[in-house]
Design a protein around this motif. Structure first.
Motif, PDB file in Angstrom:
ATOM      1  N   ILE A  97       0.864  -1.182   0.000  1.00  0.00           N
ATOM      2  CA  ILE A  97       0.000   0.000   0.000  1.00  0.00           C
ATOM      3  C   ILE A  97       0.901   1.232   0.000  1.00  0.00           C
ATOM      4  N   GLY A  98       0.634   2.151  -0.906  1.00  0.00           N
ATOM      5  CA  GLY A  98       1.459   3.345  -1.052  1.00  0.00           C
ATOM      6  C   GLY A  98       2.472   3.259  -2.180  1.00  0.00           C
TER       7      GLY A  98
ATOM      8  N   LYS B   6      -4.321  -7.771  -8.625  1.00  0.00           N
ATOM      9  CA  LYS B   6      -5.373  -6.758  -8.776  1.00  0.00           C
ATOM     10  C   LYS B   6      -5.323  -5.806  -7.585  1.00  0.00           C
ATOM     11  N   VAL B   7      -5.348  -4.503  -7.883  1.00  0.00           N
ATOM     12  CA  VAL B   7      -5.284  -3.478  -6.843  1.00  0.00           C
ATOM     13  C   VAL B   7      -6.309  -2.381  -7.108  1.00  0.00           C
ATOM     14  N   ARG B   8      -6.596  -1.612  -6.062  1.00  0.00           N
ATOM     15  CA  ARG B   8      -7.397  -0.387  -6.187  1.00  0.00           C
ATOM     16  C   ARG B   8      -6.450   0.769  -5.930  1.00  0.00           C
TER      17      ARG B   8
ATOM     18  N   ILE C 180      -1.163   5.275  -7.285  1.00  0.00           N
ATOM     19  CA  ILE C 180      -0.644   4.815  -5.997  1.00  0.00           C
ATOM     20  C   ILE C 180      -1.632   3.828  -5.391  1.00  0.00           C
ATOM     21  N   VAL C 181      -1.114   2.697  -4.919  1.00  0.00           N
ATOM     22  CA  VAL C 181      -1.942   1.601  -4.412  1.00  0.00           C
ATOM     23  C   VAL C 181      -2.629   1.990  -3.105  1.00  0.00           C
ATOM     24  N   LYS C 182      -3.945   1.778  -3.073  1.00  0.00           N
ATOM     25  CA  LYS C 182      -4.732   1.991  -1.856  1.00  0.00           C
ATOM     26  C   LYS C 182      -5.066   0.654  -1.205  1.00  0.00           C
ATOM     27  N   ASP C 183      -5.488  -0.340  -2.021  1.00  0.00           N
ATOM     28  CA  ASP C 183      -5.864  -1.671  -1.508  1.00  0.00           C
ATOM     29  C   ASP C 183      -5.338  -2.750  -2.431  1.00  0.00           C
ATOM     30  N   LEU C 184      -4.946  -3.888  -1.837  1.00  0.00           N
ATOM     31  CA  LEU C 184      -4.605  -5.089  -2.605  1.00  0.00           C
ATOM     32  C   LEU C 184      -5.854  -5.954  -2.653  1.00  0.00           C
TER      33      LEU C 184
END
Length: 67
Positions: free
Chosen positions: A11-12, A48-50, A32-36
């Protein structure tokens, strides 16, 4: 670094993803990754990421890791 291994993505982290609608063209989106979202440790098409802006896709490349 590629985005197939979950351990490489935190995250980040700043990453390039491919959105579902862009899978045919391969157009990449930076964010920038918020959730995996993928639970497994490996996925052949990318984890897959949000992103922080709400977009969801599979990681193609990790640009900058978070220490």
């Amino acid at each position: 670094m590629n985005g197939q291994n979950r351990k490489n993505i935190k995250i980040g982290s700043e990453v390039y993803i491919v959105l579902k609608k862009d899978q045919r063209t391969g157009k990449r989106t930076k964010g920038i990754v918020k959730d995996l979202l993928t639970k497994k440790s490996f996925h052949p098409h990318g984890i897959k990421v949000r992103l922080q802006n709400g977009q969801v896709g599979r990681v193609q490349e990790v640009i900058k890791e978070v220490p």
